[in-house]
Motif scaffolding. Structure first.
Motif, PDB file in Angstrom:
ATOM      1  N   SER A   1       0.826  -1.215   0.000  1.00 20.58           N
ATOM      2  CA  SER A   1       0.000   0.000   0.000  1.00 20.58           C
ATOM      3  C   SER A   1       0.858   1.262   0.000  1.00 20.58           C
ATOM      4  N   GLY A   2       2.175   1.088  -0.049  1.00 23.43           N
ATOM      5  CA  GLY A   2       3.078   2.227  -0.118  1.00 23.43           C
ATOM      6  C   GLY A   2       3.435   2.838   1.220  1.00 23.43           C
ATOM      7  N   GLN A   3       3.197   2.108   2.304  1.00 24.20           N
ATOM      8  CA  GLN A   3       3.445   2.653   3.640  1.00 24.20           C
ATOM      9  C   GLN A   3       4.756   2.148   4.220  1.00 24.20           C
ATOM     10  N   ASP A   4       5.254   2.894   5.214  1.00 21.08           N
ATOM     11  CA  ASP A   4       6.463   2.506   5.943  1.00 21.08           C
ATOM     12  C   ASP A   4       6.174   1.269   6.796  1.00 21.08           C
ATOM     13  N   VAL A   5       7.071   0.307   6.763  1.00 20.77           N
ATOM     14  CA  VAL A   5       6.866  -0.924   7.522  1.00 20.77           C
ATOM     15  C   VAL A   5       7.889  -1.090   8.634  1.00 20.77           C
TER      16      VAL A   5
END
Length: 163
Positions: free
Chosen positions: A151-155
């Motif tokens: 989803s393009g988020q920081d993990v």
């Protein structure tokens, strides 16, 4: 036996099926699409999740005849047109969201449904959405990372609050 026709992964497909044939069996045995796994046959594990007309369903709980004429997407239909992995599939690989791989098709299909409805889910939303999918190997942290990454988020901090 009756001829059952549906659109599977963008192609019209047909096969003979008894009235009691489950969609999971129809896909695997009737159409030869073995990416959909059958783990429990009781709709508990989520390994058989596919999309029917855009909704994630556990294919071991649906009769093939009940979805005749529907648009069905299986894990085989998730790849890009050129055969390369989709963003979500690549994220599962990049973030080690699989081990034995048995639950992976169902996880990917469930996660794809979540991302279609909620393009930027929170970690809690991902965990809640995947509750119907059982994984006995990973501990889920890397699966959650994969979904968030897709989803393009920081993990970077996934799972810290859960530990």
């Amino acid at each position: 036996m009756a001829k059952v026709t549906m659109t599977v992964n963008g192609r019209a497909m047909s096969a003979e099926a008894e009235g009691r044939t489950l969609l999971s069996d129809f896909l695997r045995q009737g159409l030869g699409l073995t990416g959909t796994h059958v783990g429990c046959d009781t709709s508990q594990c989520g390994a058989c999740t596919v999309h029917v007309d855009g909704l994630a369903v556990k294919s071991c709980s649906v009769l093939a005849m009940d979805v005749a004429g529907a648009n069905v997407t299986t894990i085989e239909g998730m790849a890009n047109a050129d055969g390369s992995l989709s963003t979500l599939q690549q994220a599962f690989q990049d973030h080690h969201g699989l081990q034995c791989g048995f639950c992976t098709p169902g996880m990917v299909m469930s996660a794809a449904a979540l991302l279609a409805d909620t393009p930027k889910p929170t970690e809690a939303e991902v965990r809640h959405h995947l509750e119907g999918n059982i994984c006995r190997c990973t501990g889920y942290h890397n699966i959650v990372k994969a979904v968030l990454a897709a989803s393009g988020q920081d993990v970077g901090k996934v799972g810290i609050a859960a530990e």
